[in-house]
Design an enzyme around this catalytic site. Structure first.
Site, mmCIF file in Angstrom:
data_model
loop_
_atom_site.group_PDB
_atom_site.id
_atom_site.type_symbol
_atom_site.label_atom_id
_atom_site.label_comp_id
_atom_site.label_asym_id
_atom_site.label_seq_id
_atom_site.Cartn_x
_atom_site.Cartn_y
_atom_site.Cartn_z
ATOM 1 N N LYS A 9 -0.297 2.543 -2.372
ATOM 2 C CA LYS A 9 -1.064 2.417 -3.616
ATOM 3 C C LYS A 9 -0.482 3.314 -4.710
ATOM 4 O O LYS A 9 0.351 4.201 -4.436
ATOM 5 C CB LYS A 9 -2.528 2.783 -3.325
ATOM 6 C CG LYS A 9 -3.215 1.841 -2.338
ATOM 7 C CD LYS A 9 -4.680 2.234 -2.111
ATOM 8 C CE LYS A 9 -5.350 1.299 -1.116
ATOM 9 N NZ LYS A 9 -6.799 1.617 -0.955
ATOM 10 N N TYR A 49 -9.331 -8.005 -2.147
ATOM 11 C CA TYR A 49 -10.560 -7.215 -2.006
ATOM 12 C C TYR A 49 -11.804 -8.080 -2.211
ATOM 13 O O TYR A 49 -12.790 -7.639 -2.811
ATOM 14 C CB TYR A 49 -10.534 -6.028 -2.976
ATOM 15 C CG TYR A 49 -9.579 -4.919 -2.565
ATOM 16 C CD1 TYR A 49 -9.549 -4.440 -1.250
ATOM 17 C CD2 TYR A 49 -8.734 -4.316 -3.489
ATOM 18 C CE1 TYR A 49 -8.681 -3.413 -0.875
ATOM 19 C CE2 TYR A 49 -7.867 -3.283 -3.118
ATOM 20 C CZ TYR A 49 -7.860 -2.846 -1.800
ATOM 21 O OH TYR A 49 -7.003 -1.816 -1.432
ATOM 22 N N ASN A 112 -6.734 6.721 -1.949
ATOM 23 C CA ASN A 112 -6.546 7.060 -0.535
ATOM 24 C C ASN A 112 -5.178 6.612 -0.010
ATOM 25 O O ASN A 112 -5.008 6.286 1.151
ATOM 26 C CB ASN A 112 -7.700 6.501 0.299
ATOM 27 C CG ASN A 112 -7.854 5.003 0.152
ATOM 28 O OD1 ASN A 112 -7.009 4.337 -0.445
ATOM 29 N ND2 ASN A 112 -8.922 4.460 0.707
ATOM 30 N N HIS A 115 -3.256 0.961 1.878
ATOM 31 C CA HIS A 115 -4.052 -0.073 2.545
ATOM 32 C C HIS A 115 -3.383 -0.411 3.865
ATOM 33 O O HIS A 115 -2.157 -0.434 3.953
ATOM 34 C CB HIS A 115 -4.106 -1.335 1.676
ATOM 35 C CG HIS A 115 -4.545 -2.554 2.431
ATOM 36 N ND1 HIS A 115 -5.868 -2.866 2.621
ATOM 37 C CD2 HIS A 115 -3.828 -3.512 3.088
ATOM 38 C CE1 HIS A 115 -5.952 -3.978 3.356
ATOM 39 N NE2 HIS A 115 -4.727 -4.385 3.655
ATOM 40 N N GLU A 126 -2.751 -11.523 4.710
ATOM 41 C CA GLU A 126 -2.042 -10.619 3.787
ATOM 42 C C GLU A 126 -0.533 -10.869 3.809
ATOM 43 O O GLU A 126 0.130 -10.787 2.774
ATOM 44 C CB GLU A 126 -2.387 -9.168 4.141
ATOM 45 C CG GLU A 126 -3.830 -8.843 3.770
ATOM 46 C CD GLU A 126 -4.390 -7.591 4.407
ATOM 47 O OE1 GLU A 126 -3.608 -6.816 5.008
ATOM 48 O OE2 GLU A 126 -5.615 -7.377 4.309
HETATM 49 N N1 UDP Z 1 -12.920 1.854 -2.432
HETATM 50 C C1 UDP Z 1 -13.401 2.458 -3.569
HETATM 51 N N2 UDP Z 1 -14.687 2.962 -3.547
HETATM 52 C C2 UDP Z 1 -15.483 2.876 -2.448
HETATM 53 C C3 UDP Z 1 -14.961 2.240 -1.295
HETATM 54 C C4 UDP Z 1 -13.671 1.741 -1.315
HETATM 55 O O1 UDP Z 1 -12.716 2.549 -4.597
HETATM 56 O O2 UDP Z 1 -16.629 3.352 -2.475
HETATM 57 C C5 UDP Z 1 -11.526 1.332 -2.440
HETATM 58 C C6 UDP Z 1 -10.573 2.197 -1.602
HETATM 59 O O3 UDP Z 1 -9.307 2.272 -2.294
HETATM 60 C C7 UDP Z 1 -10.463 1.395 -0.322
HETATM 61 C C8 UDP Z 1 -10.527 -0.047 -0.855
HETATM 62 O O4 UDP Z 1 -11.500 0.025 -1.891
HETATM 63 O O5 UDP Z 1 -9.279 1.667 0.383
HETATM 64 C C9 UDP Z 1 -10.918 -1.085 0.174
HETATM 65 O O6 UDP Z 1 -12.120 -0.712 0.770
HETATM 66 P P1 UDP Z 1 -12.359 -0.925 2.331
HETATM 67 O O7 UDP Z 1 -13.809 -0.694 2.596
HETATM 68 O O8 UDP Z 1 -11.763 -2.237 2.753
HETATM 69 O O9 UDP Z 1 -11.572 0.321 2.970
HETATM 70 P P2 UDP Z 1 -10.189 0.421 3.765
HETATM 71 O O10 UDP Z 1 -10.073 -0.808 4.625
HETATM 72 O O11 UDP Z 1 -9.083 0.529 2.752
HETATM 73 O O12 UDP Z 1 -10.330 1.690 4.568
HETATM 74 MG MG MG Z 2 -10.323 -2.784 4.153
#
Ligand code: UDP
Ligand code: MG
Length: 139
Positions: A9, A49, A112, A115, A126
């Site tokens: 990212k 997303y 974070n 992905h 994907e």
């Molecule tokens: N995200 C965010 N705020 C939140 C939760 C998620 O901006 O409260 C973003 C974060 O970058 C995350 C992405 O949305 O990695 C996708 O969310 P997901 O729940 O799928 O988490 P991941 O699979 O990346 O752990």
């Molecule tokens: Mg996810």
């Protein structure tokens, strides 16, 4: 052998930890099947997303993911999907253990670092979303 999709990212590029993140996957035995830099767009992000489009934080997530290009990787290994998620750590970097990529390099629950596909179904979707067949090698 399984293939998982990783997106490095904008915060990963801004912090200049692209090499460190790839090194961790290589040290864990993952092989690179595909790699490219690309700019996300709103349509692609709404697909990627889809489970989050209705969330109040979605506009911030979209802006973050378009704040610079990202690097997309297709990484192969035994149990690659689950093992990558273990190396990555939980979504919120502040809650991720030291030794995980997010725990060591991430900032919060949006910034974070990367992905990683969360299931065989999403990994397949994907790969098709981000790579043409001729951009994937081996496997
Ligand atoms: N995200 C965010 N705020 C939140 C939760 C998620 O901006 O409260 C973003 C974060 O970058 C995350 C992405 O949305 O990695 C996708 O969310 P997901 O729940 O799928 O988490 P991941 O699979 O990346 O752990
Ligand atoms: Mg996810």
């Amino acid at each position: 052998m399984e293939t998982t999709v990783i997106l490095l990212k904008p915060d990963c590029l801004a912090r200049k930890v692209v090499g460190e993140v790839i090194r961790r996957f290589e040290s864990a035995g993952f092989g690179i099947r595909g790699a490219k830099m690309m700019a996300m767009n709103p349509e692609m992000l709404r697909e990627h997303y889809a489970h989050l489009v209705g969330e109040p934080f979605y506009p911030l997530l979209e802006a973050f993911m378009m704040s610079s290009p990202v690097i997309v990787l297709a990484l192969a290994g035994d149990g690659a999907i689950e093992r990558a998620r273990m190396l990555v750590g939980p979504t919120d970097s502040r809650k991720a253990a030291a030794g995980t990529i997010r725990g060591d390099m991430g900032t919060d629950n949006r910034r974070n670092i990367l992905h990683a596909s969360d299931s065989p179904e999403s990994a397949a979707a994907e790969m098709a979303r981000f790579f043409r067949p001729d951009e994937l090698f081996g496997g």
